[in-house]
Design a protein around this motif. Structure first.
Motif, short mmCIF file in Angstrom:
data_model
loop_
_atom_site.label_atom_id
_atom_site.label_comp_id
_atom_site.label_asym_id
_atom_site.label_seq_id
_atom_site.Cartn_x
_atom_site.Cartn_y
_atom_site.Cartn_z
N SER A 116 -3.59 1.79 10.66
CA SER A 116 -3.74 1.97 9.20
C SER A 116 -4.08 3.51 9.24
O SER A 116 -5.25 4.08 8.22
N LYS A 117 -3.68 4.52 10.57
CA LYS A 117 -4.13 5.60 11.03
C LYS A 117 -3.48 6.58 10.06
O LYS A 117 -2.68 6.63 9.51
N GLN A 118 -4.42 7.19 9.41
CA GLN A 118 -4.23 8.09 8.19
C GLN A 118 -4.79 9.52 7.68
O GLN A 118 -5.91 10.93 9.20
N ILE A 119 -3.70 10.32 7.92
CA ILE A 119 -4.18 11.75 7.02
C ILE A 119 -4.84 11.73 5.72
O ILE A 119 -4.11 11.76 4.88
N VAL A 120 -6.21 12.23 6.00
CA VAL A 120 -6.97 12.31 5.12
C VAL A 120 -8.00 13.98 5.00
O VAL A 120 -8.06 13.96 6.06
N GLU A 121 -7.58 14.42 3.78
CA GLU A 121 -8.64 15.33 3.67
C GLU A 121 -9.38 15.13 2.50
O GLU A 121 -9.15 14.65 1.26
N SER A 136 2.59 1.32 6.54
CA SER A 136 1.27 -0.15 6.15
C SER A 136 0.86 -0.53 4.82
O SER A 136 0.43 -1.40 4.73
N TYR A 137 0.64 0.87 4.45
CA TYR A 137 0.25 0.87 3.12
C TYR A 137 1.13 0.35 1.47
O TYR A 137 1.29 -0.34 1.09
N LEU A 138 2.62 0.57 2.34
CA LEU A 138 3.79 -0.12 1.05
C LEU A 138 3.90 -1.85 1.15
O LEU A 138 4.10 -2.08 0.94
N GLN A 139 3.37 -1.60 3.10
CA GLN A 139 4.13 -2.67 3.32
C GLN A 139 2.81 -3.67 2.88
O GLN A 139 3.56 -4.92 2.49
N SER A 140 1.41 -3.45 2.61
CA SER A 140 0.51 -4.58 2.58
C SER A 140 -0.02 -4.56 0.91
O SER A 140 -1.56 -4.78 0.67
N SER A 141 0.77 -3.47 0.33
CA SER A 141 0.19 -2.90 -1.30
C SER A 141 -1.38 -2.67 -1.53
O SER A 141 -1.70 -3.10 -2.18
N TRP A 142 -1.36 -1.21 -0.74
CA TRP A 142 -2.79 -0.72 -0.21
C TRP A 142 -2.79 0.56 -0.17
O TRP A 142 -1.76 1.16 -0.05
N LEU A 143 -3.69 0.89 -0.70
CA LEU A 143 -3.85 2.79 -0.41
C LEU A 143 -5.33 2.87 0.17
O LEU A 143 -6.40 2.67 -0.16
N TYR A 144 -5.55 3.84 1.41
CA TYR A 144 -6.66 3.92 2.00
C TYR A 144 -7.94 5.24 1.27
O TYR A 144 -7.02 6.15 0.33
N VAL A 145 -9.03 4.29 1.24
CA VAL A 145 -10.09 6.08 0.22
C VAL A 145 -11.24 6.29 1.29
O VAL A 145 -11.67 4.90 1.78
N PRO A 146 -11.52 6.92 1.20
CA PRO A 146 -12.67 7.10 2.51
C PRO A 146 -14.38 6.24 1.68
O PRO A 146 -14.27 5.99 0.71
N VAL A 147 -14.21 5.67 2.69
CA VAL A 147 -15.81 4.61 2.47
C VAL A 147 -16.99 5.48 1.71
O VAL A 147 -17.10 5.11 0.69
N LYS A 148 -17.31 7.06 2.32
CA LYS A 148 -19.00 7.85 1.37
C LYS A 148 -17.89 8.16 -0.31
O LYS A 148 -18.65 8.23 -1.36
N PHE A 149 -16.75 8.36 -0.03
CA PHE A 149 -16.74 8.69 -1.63
C PHE A 149 -16.71 7.08 -2.30
O PHE A 149 -16.22 6.60 -3.73
N CYS A 150 -15.81 5.99 -1.84
CA CYS A 150 -16.37 4.11 -2.33
C CYS A 150 -17.16 4.35 -2.90
O CYS A 150 -17.76 3.88 -4.23
N ARG A 151 -18.65 4.33 -1.89
CA ARG A 151 -19.56 3.52 -1.85
C ARG A 151 -20.28 4.84 -3.38
O ARG A 151 -21.15 4.41 -4.32
N LEU A 201 5.99 5.71 -4.82
CA LEU A 201 5.24 5.94 -3.74
C LEU A 201 6.49 6.01 -2.33
O LEU A 201 7.23 4.25 -2.71
N GLY A 202 6.62 6.74 -1.46
CA GLY A 202 7.02 6.26 -0.42
C GLY A 202 6.61 7.04 0.75
O GLY A 202 5.63 8.08 0.22
N VAL A 203 6.99 6.62 2.15
CA VAL A 203 6.03 7.25 3.30
C VAL A 203 6.18 8.97 3.46
O VAL A 203 7.17 9.25 3.13
N GLY A 204 5.77 9.30 3.41
CA GLY A 204 5.19 9.95 3.92
C GLY A 204 4.26 11.86 1.60
O GLY A 204 4.22 12.23 2.10
#
Length: 226
Positions: A116-121, A136-151, A201-204
């Motif tokens: 789940s390592k990501q390139i996040v800005e 991995s996002y596409l296989q499991s149907s999710w998208l990473y979001v920074p935890v500070k942004f979430c909270r 959505l596709g890889v990259g």
């Protein structure tokens, strides 16, 4: 008995504002054919890959030079920083960066899965972030979001919340689940899968997410195709 030597590793300390970095003589001796016959690629713990050119001086020393200044400035390398290189084959090395107290500066939390390592800005206090889609996002149907942004903008003190996604073309997908964990958050659920599928959505691909309504928790998602 001489001390054990690992020809696949070496360590370098930053002693000044360096525009190049010397590769240890013994490391070159052990790996010369692999290093000098291939382009140099440095894979850092944030999962970024940096091509760096090497040069050989008249006395036979090998230096990382072309692209090293950009690498150094990007990671704010200063006096006392330590870099640990692990040779992965050919001229590819993994690099860990440590501050003068030897705590790693650039790495991912151990409780985030390797896949789940990501390139996040994302900048603190910003209402925007961007993330590169991984397989991995596409296989499991999710998208990473920074935890500070979430909270800060989505879940507050809760572990789960609902948000609305809006594309730059005006389409809306409501009731998208947002879940937050100790060190990362994610968008998931049936509506997220629908959003992902319908926008192909596709890889990259890069998703640039901007909070446009804190009350209704609406995020505009601009998708840049790979």
């Amino acid at each position: 008995m001489p001390p054990h030597r690992n020809p696949r590793h070496f360590v370098r300390f930053i002693t000044s504002d360096q525009t190049s970095l010397k590769i240890p003589k013994q490391f070159i001796k052990d790996n010369r054919n692999q290093i000098l016959l291939n382009p140099v690629l440095l894979i850092v713990s944030d999962d970024k890959v940096w091509p760096v050119g090497w040069t050989v001086t008249g006395d036979g020393k090998v230096w990382l030079q072309k692209g090293w200044l950009e690498f150094s400035e990007y990671y704010y390398l200063k006096f006392g920083h330590m870099l640990r290189f692990k040779h992965l084959g050919k001229s590819i090395s993994h690099v860990k960066i440590f501050n003068p107290r030897y705590e790693e500066v650039c790495k991912f939390r151990p409780d985030i899965p390797e896949s789940s390592k990501q390139i996040v800005e994302y900048q603190p206090d910003s209402r925007c972030f961007s993330v590169t889609v991984r397989d991995s996002y596409l296989q499991s149907s999710w998208l990473y979001v920074p935890v500070k942004f979430c909270r800060r903008y989505l879940t507050g003190y809760n572990k789960r919340a609902k948000c609305v996604l809006e594309t730059s073309h005006g389409g809306r997908w409501g009731e998208v689940d947002c879940m937050v964990f100790e060190s990362f958050g994610k968008l998931c659920g049936q509506n997220w899968k629908k959003f992902s599928d319908e926008n192909r959505l596709g890889v990259g691909d890069v998703c640039e997410c901007e909070l446009i309504s804190a009350v209704e928790k609406v995020m505009k998602v601009t998708i840049s195709k790979a």
